[in-house]
Design a protein around this motif. Structure first.
Motif, PDB file in Angstrom:
ATOM      1  N   ASP A  37      33.558  -8.055 -28.362  1.00 45.19           N
ATOM      2  CA  ASP A  37      33.834  -7.060 -29.411  1.00 45.19           C
ATOM      3  C   ASP A  37      34.501  -7.650 -30.644  1.00 45.19           C
ATOM      4  OD1 ASP A  37      32.743  -5.120 -27.842  1.00 45.19           O
ATOM      5  OD2 ASP A  37      34.650  -4.348 -27.076  1.00 45.19           O
ATOM      6  N   SER A  38      34.928  -8.911 -30.572  1.00 43.45           N
ATOM      7  CA  SER A  38      35.652  -9.511 -31.710  1.00 43.45           C
ATOM      8  C   SER A  38      34.791  -9.574 -32.965  1.00 43.45           C
ATOM      9  CB  SER A  38      36.152 -10.911 -31.337  1.00 43.45           C
ATOM     10  OG  SER A  38      35.061 -11.782 -31.082  1.00 43.45           O
ATOM     11  N   ILE A  39      33.491  -9.693 -32.821  1.00 37.14           N
ATOM     12  CA  ILE A  39      32.605  -9.768 -33.988  1.00 37.14           C
ATOM     13  C   ILE A  39      32.610  -8.455 -34.767  1.00 37.14           C
ATOM     14  CG2 ILE A  39      30.492  -8.993 -32.826  1.00 37.14           C
ATOM     15  CD1 ILE A  39      30.730 -11.921 -35.308  1.00 37.14           C
ATOM     16  N   ARG A  40      32.880  -7.342 -34.046  1.00 42.40           N
ATOM     17  CA  ARG A  40      32.902  -6.033 -34.696  1.00 42.40           C
ATOM     18  C   ARG A  40      34.057  -5.894 -35.679  1.00 42.40           C
ATOM     19  NH1 ARG A  40      33.197  -1.526 -30.513  1.00 42.40           N
ATOM     20  NH2 ARG A  40      32.881  -0.247 -32.379  1.00 42.40           N
ATOM     21  N   ASP A  74      43.693 -11.533 -30.480  1.00 41.58           N
ATOM     22  CA  ASP A  74      44.620 -10.503 -30.957  1.00 41.58           C
ATOM     23  C   ASP A  74      45.435 -10.950 -32.163  1.00 41.58           C
ATOM     24  OD1 ASP A  74      46.167  -8.028 -30.759  1.00 41.58           O
ATOM     25  OD2 ASP A  74      47.793  -9.313 -30.065  1.00 41.58           O
ATOM     26  N   ILE A  75      45.805 -12.207 -32.195  1.00 40.60           N
ATOM     27  CA  ILE A  75      46.673 -12.692 -33.284  1.00 40.60           C
ATOM     28  C   ILE A  75      45.859 -13.342 -34.408  1.00 40.60           C
ATOM     29  CG2 ILE A  75      48.555 -14.273 -33.876  1.00 40.60           C
ATOM     30  CD1 ILE A  75      49.522 -13.943 -30.945  1.00 40.60           C
ATOM     31  N   ASN A  76      45.075 -14.356 -34.074  1.00 38.21           N
ATOM     32  CA  ASN A  76      44.415 -15.156 -35.108  1.00 38.21           C
ATOM     33  C   ASN A  76      43.150 -14.508 -35.672  1.00 38.21           C
ATOM     34  OD1 ASN A  76      46.448 -17.009 -34.558  1.00 38.21           O
ATOM     35  ND2 ASN A  76      45.194 -18.170 -33.137  1.00 38.21           N
ATOM     36  N   ILE A  81      41.648  -8.759 -40.836  1.00 39.93           N
ATOM     37  CA  ILE A  81      42.510  -7.963 -41.727  1.00 39.93           C
ATOM     38  C   ILE A  81      42.500  -8.550 -43.131  1.00 39.93           C
ATOM     39  CG2 ILE A  81      44.915  -7.326 -42.196  1.00 39.93           C
ATOM     40  CD1 ILE A  81      45.281  -7.107 -39.120  1.00 39.93           C
ATOM     41  N   LYS A  82      42.568  -9.878 -43.205  1.00 36.90           N
ATOM     42  CA  LYS A  82      42.542 -10.560 -44.501  1.00 36.90           C
ATOM     43  C   LYS A  82      41.225 -10.296 -45.232  1.00 36.90           C
ATOM     44  CE  LYS A  82      42.890 -15.217 -46.529  1.00 36.90           C
ATOM     45  NZ  LYS A  82      43.073 -16.654 -46.212  1.00 36.90           N
ATOM     46  N   ASP A 134      37.995 -21.041 -40.446  1.00 32.71           N
ATOM     47  CA  ASP A 134      39.017 -20.735 -39.433  1.00 32.71           C
ATOM     48  C   ASP A 134      38.416 -19.956 -38.268  1.00 32.71           C
ATOM     49  OD1 ASP A 134      40.958 -22.005 -40.868  1.00 32.71           O
ATOM     50  OD2 ASP A 134      41.854 -20.185 -41.709  1.00 32.71           O
ATOM     51  N   LEU A 135      37.481 -19.064 -38.573  1.00 29.15           N
ATOM     52  CA  LEU A 135      36.843 -18.275 -37.524  1.00 29.15           C
ATOM     53  C   LEU A 135      36.019 -19.165 -36.588  1.00 29.15           C
ATOM     54  CD1 LEU A 135      36.359 -15.501 -36.324  1.00 29.15           C
ATOM     55  CD2 LEU A 135      34.515 -15.149 -37.982  1.00 29.15           C
ATOM     56  N   LEU A 136      35.301 -20.114 -37.158  1.00 28.54           N
ATOM     57  CA  LEU A 136      34.547 -21.064 -36.331  1.00 28.54           C
ATOM     58  C   LEU A 136      35.484 -21.839 -35.406  1.00 28.54           C
ATOM     59  CD1 LEU A 136      31.992 -22.555 -38.923  1.00 28.54           C
ATOM     60  CD2 LEU A 136      31.567 -20.785 -37.203  1.00 28.54           C
ATOM     61  N   SER A 137      36.631 -22.262 -35.970  1.00 27.51           N
ATOM     62  CA  SER A 137      37.610 -23.026 -35.174  1.00 27.51           C
ATOM     63  C   SER A 137      38.180 -22.192 -34.036  1.00 27.51           C
ATOM     64  CB  SER A 137      38.759 -23.508 -36.067  1.00 27.51           C
ATOM     65  OG  SER A 137      38.297 -24.428 -37.022  1.00 27.51           O
ATOM     66  N   GLU A 138      38.506 -20.939 -34.335  1.00 26.43           N
ATOM     67  CA  GLU A 138      39.085 -20.067 -33.312  1.00 26.43           C
ATOM     68  C   GLU A 138      38.097 -19.801 -32.186  1.00 26.43           C
ATOM     69  OE1 GLU A 138      42.130 -19.127 -32.835  1.00 26.43           O
ATOM     70  OE2 GLU A 138      42.801 -20.127 -34.667  1.00 26.43           O
ATOM     71  N   TYR A 139      36.840 -19.566 -32.533  1.00 26.10           N
ATOM     72  CA  TYR A 139      35.828 -19.325 -31.508  1.00 26.10           C
ATOM     73  C   TYR A 139      35.663 -20.551 -30.601  1.00 26.10           C
ATOM     74  CZ  TYR A 139      34.098 -14.727 -32.932  1.00 26.10           C
ATOM     75  OH  TYR A 139      33.966 -13.378 -33.170  1.00 26.10           O
ATOM     76  N   ARG A 140      35.645 -21.740 -31.222  1.00 24.67           N
ATOM     77  CA  ARG A 140      35.517 -22.962 -30.417  1.00 24.67           C
ATOM     78  C   ARG A 140      36.745 -23.123 -29.508  1.00 24.67           C
ATOM     79  NH1 ARG A 140      37.967 -27.381 -31.025  1.00 24.67           N
ATOM     80  NH2 ARG A 140      38.455 -27.013 -33.225  1.00 24.67           N
TER      81      ARG A 140
END
Length: 535
Positions: A355-358, A422-424, A430-431, A512-518
């Protein structure tokens, strides 16, 4: 200058304001001075009922308000850090703790108010260390508190001399129920039983009200102070409501028990040669001590009664399903059930990943709240399952002990993956929404491709936790994901070089999103490397 002949109402309001501000200053400064002690006290709530009562008394002394102390307990209950049975003794203790402030204000120390405030004020500006600054603020607060009480006392003299108010007080005397309601409402409004009883002392001292009426004010103040916790519990869960209503019923039942014996109680107190203010303060102290003695044997029964009145709602039933500290004497059986709880936790994490992609597709608050709610559930399951496993690890053989440690490591990685979302990832969404940014068409498709691969790797890694034969496949998928990330980063940089505005604006979020997913995929695959090593 204030004309005290015509502005007694201004004096009263000013006195109450100074009293409340002084109490607030004292309370916040004491909390800062004793923050570590408060945490230590709360960590030992369940050790014994006597200790819980002492904790409540100390807590209220530090916070200068039984309502504020109970509100804090309501907050802890709503967060499921404590339960009702742990804090029943604390609730009784808070009632005793609040008597210290009333005892203090019953002495006529108003002549020292300004000197104490002035000296403390000077020390505050000279002090270099935070400890001494907070200590100075405590004394400044007490100075304001006694100055406010002096203004209330001065206003009370005018109340006694005003014909219209004299008639009002006479009607209140004839109807004790009015006094009770007035004191309850006033205490609920100012959220301080101390100032409510302080006003009763001042009015009784100038004979505007009788000792009997003042006792009714004491009863009303004790009931009215419960409003603070009741308001705090309004939006909380069932535990928060249980704590708040336990406080309310304890205070109300105490008043119901004492009320028929009020005149006998007053006659006893009048045998002591002291001022009316001291007698009222002593009445408040004795009332709360006797109430504590009466209810002490019924703490457990009272908790059961409140729990039946405010049971878990269907929506609040979330908890562990397979682990219980008192079950499963066999370590092997305990490990088996703990694994089921771990898989349940992992499934929640996998749902969060899906659901994070939503978060980037919509600005719907329900999606954001759902992620946060599931992270709280993962935190809860992590804490409970970890404690359960550690309890059994100390009783098990070396082989079982090592297995339990591996289970805890996987559970910890799953919890960290949930925190990353939840955090990153939540912060990145939000940003993006706050800045009203949009990914480029190519960029968004690549993010969806990365997300799809992360879901696949995560699902395989979770399955590999139960089936070691899938570890190699999970590791290979994770390596493919790492190569995909490098490729997608290069594509993004290529778009930046072409000067594509949408890519430039969202560049930091995209990378940053790519990094977090990895990172999330890596966390869930950690156990696969360990299991492969010990194959």
């Amino acid at each position: 200058m204030i004309d005290t002949q015509n502005s007694f109402f201004i004096l009263l309001v000013s006195g109450v304001a100074l009293f409340l501000y002084g109490m607030s200053m004292t309370s916040s400064s004491l909390e800062k001075l004793m923050a570590g002690k408060i945490t230590s006290l709360l960590n030992h709530l369940s050790q014994s009922k006597v200790l819980a009562i002492c904790t409540g008394a100390i807590l209220t002394t530090l916070m200068q308000s039984s309502g504020a102390a109970t509100s804090m307990l309501v907050g802890l209950g709503s967060a499921k850090v404590i339960n009702l049975r742990q804090v029943m003794g604390v609730i009784i203790g808070t009632a005793i703790g609040t008597t210290l402030t009333v005892q203090l204000i019953s002495f006529d120390l108003s002549s020292y108010a300004l000197p104490v405030f002035a000296i403390a004020f000077a020390f505050y500006f000279k002090a270099k260390k935070t400890v001494f600054k907070n200590l100075s603020l405590v004394f400044m607060g007490f100075g304001l508190l006694f100055l406010g009480l002096k203004l209330v006392s001065t206003a009370s003299h005018h109340f006694a001399e005003n014909p219209m108010l004299t008639e009002f007080f006479q009607s209140v005397r004839d109807n004790p129920g009015y006094s009770l309601m007035i004191s309850i409402v006033f205490c609920a409004f100012v959220q301080s039983s101390a100032i409510t009883i302080g006003i009763a002392m001042s009015l009784a001292a100038v004979k505007a009200i009788s000792f009997y009426d003042a006792m009714i004010w004491v009863y009303g103040a004790n009931i009215g102070t419960t409003s603070v916790a009741l308001i705090s519990a309004a939006g909380g869960n069932y535990i928060g409501k249980q704590v708040a209503w336990a406080h309310f019923f304890y205070k109300t039942l105490s008043v119901v028990i004492f009320y028929p014996f009020t005149q006998i109680f007053i006659d006893f107190l009048l045998t002591f040669d002291t001022t009316i203010a001291r007698s009222i303060a002593n009445a408040h102290l004795i009332f709360n001590i006797i109430s504590a003695i009466i209810f002490y044997p019924f703490i457990d029964k009272g908790a059961q009664w409140i729990e039946k009145m405010f049971p878990k709602a269907a929506s609040e039933e979330f908890g562990t399903e397979f682990v219980n500290m008192n079950n499963y004497q066999s370590s092997a059986l305990a490990v088996s059930y703990a694994n089921r709880e771990i898989m349940r936790t992992a499934d929640i994490v996998l749902g969060m990943i899906k659901d994070s992609i939503r978060l980037f597709e919509t600005n719907d608050p329900k999606v954001f709240d759902s992620i946060k709610d599931r992270d709280n559930k993962v935190d809860f399951l992590y804490r409970e399952t970890k404690m359960f496993l550690l309890d059994h690890a100390n009783k098990s053989s070396t082989v079982v002990h090592q297995n339990i440690m591996n289970m805890i490591m996987f559970l910890s990685d799953a919890e960290r993956a949930a925190d990353a979302i939840d955090i990153n990832i939540l912060a990145l969404a939000i940003k993006k929404n706050a800045l009203k940014l949009e990914f480029s068409g190519e960029g968004w498709q690549e993010i969806k491709d990365m997300h799809e691969q992360v879901v696949k790797v995560s699902a395989m890694a979770i399955n590999a936790y139960q089936n070691r034969e899938l570890c190699e496949e999970a590791i290979q998928l994770k390596r493919d994901l790492a190569k995909l990330e490098i490729s997608l980063r290069e594509n993004h940089i290529s778009r930046l070089n072409r000067g594509l505005n949408t890519s430039i604006n969202t560049s930091s979020i995209h990378l940053d999103l790519l990094s977090e997913y990895r990172r999330i995929a890596s966390l869930l695959c950690n156990h696969a490397y360990n299991q492969r090593t010990h194959k």
